[in-house]
Design a protein around this motif. Sequence first.
Motif, PDB file in Angstrom:
ATOM      1  N   PRO A  20       0.812  -1.220   0.000  1.00 40.45           N
ATOM      2  CA  PRO A  20       0.000   0.000   0.000  1.00 40.45           C
ATOM      3  C   PRO A  20       0.849   1.276   0.000  1.00 40.45           C
ATOM      4  O   PRO A  20       0.446   2.284  -0.565  1.00 40.45           O
ATOM      5  CB  PRO A  20      -0.823  -0.110   1.288  1.00 40.45           C
ATOM      6  CG  PRO A  20      -0.847  -1.562   1.603  1.00 40.45           C
ATOM      7  CD  PRO A  20       0.454  -2.106   1.121  1.00 40.45           C
ATOM      8  N   LEU A  21       2.029   1.219   0.646  1.00 40.71           N
ATOM      9  CA  LEU A  21       2.895   2.397   0.680  1.00 40.71           C
ATOM     10  C   LEU A  21       3.655   2.603  -0.626  1.00 40.71           C
ATOM     11  O   LEU A  21       4.310   3.618  -0.813  1.00 40.71           O
ATOM     12  CB  LEU A  21       3.915   2.271   1.831  1.00 40.71           C
ATOM     13  CG  LEU A  21       3.375   2.498   3.242  1.00 40.71           C
ATOM     14  CD1 LEU A  21       4.474   2.274   4.278  1.00 40.71           C
ATOM     15  CD2 LEU A  21       2.832   3.918   3.382  1.00 40.71           C
ATOM     16  N   GLY A  22       3.555   1.607  -1.527  1.00 47.48           N
ATOM     17  CA  GLY A  22       4.242   1.724  -2.815  1.00 47.48           C
ATOM     18  C   GLY A  22       5.696   1.320  -2.792  1.00 47.48           C
ATOM     19  O   GLY A  22       6.406   1.439  -3.788  1.00 47.48           O
ATOM     20  N   VAL A  23       6.167   0.793  -1.645  1.00 45.04           N
ATOM     21  CA  VAL A  23       7.576   0.407  -1.529  1.00 45.04           C
ATOM     22  C   VAL A  23       7.857  -0.880  -2.304  1.00 45.04           C
ATOM     23  O   VAL A  23       8.903  -1.029  -2.947  1.00 45.04           O
ATOM     24  CB  VAL A  23       7.950   0.223  -0.033  1.00 45.04           C
ATOM     25  CG1 VAL A  23       9.347  -0.313   0.120  1.00 45.04           C
ATOM     26  CG2 VAL A  23       7.773   1.538   0.721  1.00 45.04           C
ATOM     27  N   LEU A  24       6.899  -1.841  -2.242  1.00 45.42           N
ATOM     28  CA  LEU A  24       7.075  -3.112  -2.964  1.00 45.42           C
ATOM     29  C   LEU A  24       5.862  -3.311  -3.873  1.00 45.42           C
ATOM     30  O   LEU A  24       4.811  -3.735  -3.414  1.00 45.42           O
ATOM     31  CB  LEU A  24       7.195  -4.282  -1.983  1.00 45.42           C
ATOM     32  CG  LEU A  24       8.505  -4.433  -1.223  1.00 45.42           C
ATOM     33  CD1 LEU A  24       8.450  -5.617  -0.282  1.00 45.42           C
ATOM     34  CD2 LEU A  24       9.677  -4.582  -2.183  1.00 45.42           C
ATOM     35  N   PRO A  25       5.975  -2.976  -5.157  1.00 45.76           N
ATOM     36  CA  PRO A  25       4.814  -3.006  -6.050  1.00 45.76           C
ATOM     37  C   PRO A  25       4.327  -4.412  -6.421  1.00 45.76           C
ATOM     38  O   PRO A  25       3.207  -4.572  -6.878  1.00 45.76           O
ATOM     39  CB  PRO A  25       5.300  -2.258  -7.293  1.00 45.76           C
ATOM     40  CG  PRO A  25       6.791  -2.343  -7.258  1.00 45.76           C
ATOM     41  CD  PRO A  25       7.180  -2.433  -5.829  1.00 45.76           C
ATOM     42  N   LEU A  26       5.116  -5.459  -6.244  1.00 44.83           N
ATOM     43  CA  LEU A  26       4.741  -6.839  -6.561  1.00 44.83           C
ATOM     44  C   LEU A  26       4.212  -6.970  -7.998  1.00 44.83           C
ATOM     45  O   LEU A  26       3.051  -7.319  -8.206  1.00 44.83           O
ATOM     46  CB  LEU A  26       3.678  -7.356  -5.571  1.00 44.83           C
ATOM     47  CG  LEU A  26       4.053  -7.411  -4.095  1.00 44.83           C
ATOM     48  CD1 LEU A  26       2.884  -7.902  -3.264  1.00 44.83           C
ATOM     49  CD2 LEU A  26       5.262  -8.302  -3.865  1.00 44.83           C
ATOM     50  N   PRO A  27       5.059  -6.681  -8.991  1.00 43.86           N
ATOM     51  CA  PRO A  27       4.597  -6.734 -10.383  1.00 43.86           C
ATOM     52  C   PRO A  27       4.209  -8.145 -10.798  1.00 43.86           C
ATOM     53  O   PRO A  27       4.813  -9.126 -10.367  1.00 43.86           O
ATOM     54  CB  PRO A  27       5.815  -6.242 -11.182  1.00 43.86           C
ATOM     55  CG  PRO A  27       6.974  -6.444 -10.285  1.00 43.86           C
ATOM     56  CD  PRO A  27       6.485  -6.338  -8.880  1.00 43.86           C
ATOM     57  N   TYR A  28       3.181  -8.229 -11.677  1.00 43.40           N
ATOM     58  CA  TYR A  28       2.617  -9.513 -12.086  1.00 43.40           C
ATOM     59  C   TYR A  28       3.691 -10.444 -12.659  1.00 43.40           C
ATOM     60  O   TYR A  28       3.737 -11.635 -12.320  1.00 43.40           O
ATOM     61  CB  TYR A  28       1.511  -9.291 -13.114  1.00 43.40           C
ATOM     62  CG  TYR A  28       0.949 -10.567 -13.685  1.00 43.40           C
ATOM     63  CD1 TYR A  28       1.359 -11.032 -14.937  1.00 43.40           C
ATOM     64  CD2 TYR A  28       0.036 -11.320 -12.959  1.00 43.40           C
ATOM     65  CE1 TYR A  28       0.853 -12.214 -15.443  1.00 43.40           C
ATOM     66  CE2 TYR A  28      -0.469 -12.503 -13.477  1.00 43.40           C
ATOM     67  CZ  TYR A  28      -0.057 -12.948 -14.714  1.00 43.40           C
ATOM     68  OH  TYR A  28      -0.545 -14.126 -15.226  1.00 43.40           O
ATOM     69  N   ASP A  29       4.542  -9.898 -13.554  1.00 41.48           N
ATOM     70  CA  ASP A  29       5.525 -10.747 -14.233  1.00 41.48           C
ATOM     71  C   ASP A  29       6.431 -11.472 -13.240  1.00 41.48           C
ATOM     72  O   ASP A  29       6.683 -12.675 -13.369  1.00 41.48           O
ATOM     73  CB  ASP A  29       6.402  -9.906 -15.172  1.00 41.48           C
ATOM     74  CG  ASP A  29       5.568  -9.087 -16.131  1.00 41.48           C
ATOM     75  OD1 ASP A  29       5.859  -7.903 -16.322  1.00 41.48           O
ATOM     76  OD2 ASP A  29       4.586  -9.656 -16.661  1.00 41.48           O
ATOM     77  N   LYS A  30       6.926 -10.706 -12.256  1.00 40.91           N
ATOM     78  CA  LYS A  30       7.873 -11.280 -11.293  1.00 40.91           C
ATOM     79  C   LYS A  30       7.213 -12.371 -10.459  1.00 40.91           C
ATOM     80  O   LYS A  30       7.752 -13.463 -10.275  1.00 40.91           O
ATOM     81  CB  LYS A  30       8.416 -10.183 -10.358  1.00 40.91           C
ATOM     82  CG  LYS A  30       9.221  -9.105 -11.059  1.00 40.91           C
ATOM     83  CD  LYS A  30      10.714  -9.323 -10.885  1.00 40.91           C
ATOM     84  CE  LYS A  30      11.519  -8.349 -11.717  1.00 40.91           C
ATOM     85  NZ  LYS A  30      11.207  -6.918 -11.415  1.00 40.91           N
ATOM     86  N   VAL A  31       6.002 -12.027  -9.939  1.00 40.54           N
ATOM     87  CA  VAL A  31       5.315 -12.977  -9.045  1.00 40.54           C
ATOM     88  C   VAL A  31       4.916 -14.222  -9.832  1.00 40.54           C
ATOM     89  O   VAL A  31       5.079 -15.355  -9.367  1.00 40.54           O
ATOM     90  CB  VAL A  31       4.089 -12.320  -8.381  1.00 40.54           C
ATOM     91  CG1 VAL A  31       3.415 -13.297  -7.432  1.00 40.54           C
ATOM     92  CG2 VAL A  31       4.508 -11.072  -7.622  1.00 40.54           C
ATOM     93  N   ALA A  32       4.391 -14.023 -11.052  1.00 40.87           N
ATOM     94  CA  ALA A  32       3.977 -15.173 -11.864  1.00 40.87           C
ATOM     95  C   ALA A  32       5.172 -16.047 -12.219  1.00 40.87           C
ATOM     96  O   ALA A  32       5.066 -17.282 -12.212  1.00 40.87           O
ATOM     97  CB  ALA A  32       3.282 -14.675 -13.119  1.00 40.87           C
ATOM     98  N   ALA A  33       6.305 -15.400 -12.479  1.00 41.90           N
ATOM     99  CA  ALA A  33       7.505 -16.174 -12.797  1.00 41.90           C
ATOM    100  C   ALA A  33       7.885 -17.083 -11.629  1.00 41.90           C
ATOM    101  O   ALA A  33       8.251 -18.248 -11.811  1.00 41.90           O
ATOM    102  CB  ALA A  33       8.644 -15.224 -13.138  1.00 41.90           C
TER     103      ALA A  33
END
Lengths: 112, 128, 246
Positions: free
Chosen positions: A36-49
């Motif tokens: 929520p603070l924007g520090v760790l955006p958790l992008p889809y590509d990285k997590v899905a990988a």
Amino acid sequence: MARSNKPILWLPFAAGGLVAALIIPVLILITGVLLPLGVLPLPYDKVAAFAQNPLGKLILLGTVALPAWHAAHRLRMTAHDLGLGSGLLVKAACYGSAFVLIGLAAAALMMI
Amino acid sequence: MSRRPYIRKVQRTWWLGHRRYVVYMLRELTSLFVGLYCAVLTVGLIRLAQGAAAWSAFLDALSSPASVALQLVCLAFAVFHSVTWFALTPKAMVLTLRGAPVPAKAIVGAHYGVWAAVSLIVLIAAGA
Amino acid sequence: MSENVTLEVLRYRPESDSEPQFQRYSVPFHDDWVVLDALNYIKDHLDSTLSFRWSCHMAICGSCGMMINGEPRLACHAFLRDYRDAVIRIEPLDHFPIERDLVTVMDGFMDKLASVKPYLITNGKTPPQAVENLQTPLQLMAFKQYTLCINCMLCYAACPQCGLDESFVGPAALALAHRYNLDSRDHGQAQRADVVASNEGIWECTFAGACSEVCPKQVDPAAAIQQTKISASLDWFKARLMPGAQ
């Protein structure tokens, strides 16, 4: 009196307790504070990988399944402590919920 | 001599009668919040499987004020679970090293060390 | 300085009372008196009908366990000077039927102790030694703390599962079983398991830890039970994965 079959419920409960203790707090820190603070955006590509990797799938499944089982068993015992008894309904609600969560998580991981 | 033993009934609210049992009940109820968060993680895995748009909506939902508030409550209970779990572990594990028992503080300390290491690894993996 | 302290004691006389009632007594305060001294003062000077168990007056016989202000204590171990501020409430130990006044029915507890076979069990093969069993200090250390139980039943009064389920074997009995299971001279773990590893045994326990908190001898029955859960679980899997192995 005969030897109980409780060990089959208890060993995963104990394992889940340790896994929950070690990994759940940092995960909540990530999804509940840092994201929520924007520090760790958790992008889809990285997590899905990560989730596509077989080891990643195993880790993700373990992170959900073991703490879920731990919670189910503990809540079943707590229901008894609160006077709700230890009947079939309580067991079905607790372990049933765990099976549903674990099943859904496994199915989702297989599709990623 | 007639015996007529009197049996005192245990109230459903037995655990409210003493601080020790209130703390015990709170400790047990940490599992409710751990379970709730597991459900959140499961939804996350489903959204991940459904694709980038679903995942993005999930992240937005996680960031809403209500969601953050719920997660902070979960975090407090999760940390309470960790602290109480580590404190109790030495009772279940009797380790001896070269004949002498390993002190409880060492076992607890090792768990905190692993907790810190795992947390750091996850943070780095999530940020990379 | 003449100062009094008030004790509020739960009375129950089966021949005349339909249910227990509190009765108040005013007892002189002495700095070195314990609750047991106050009870004996009541019996000697105020009310000879008051019934309670006691013996050694030094926290080793385990007779005088009772609820003092809602906490399971040995009456000989609880000093009046720690309770001066208000009325001291005395009741029989929780989770036991009341026989009379502060005397509880102990039969169930005695049965539970006997049920865990609290004696050395041989392996049936090795004939008795010509000399005594030998044991190193290290082997003694492994089980020594579990030998210290004085059967005072404070742990049963504190344990929430004992309150919720009368059939729970209970902390003291399970700690006693652990004492023998850990004893290098003993070979009876498997024989005890039918009771110890039953649903009414270790698996009733939720590790509240109240038993170990109130134990006047630091036996730590909670630790005994958790260690037994691990060994019983490993035995369970061993029996299924390696049938025939002991």
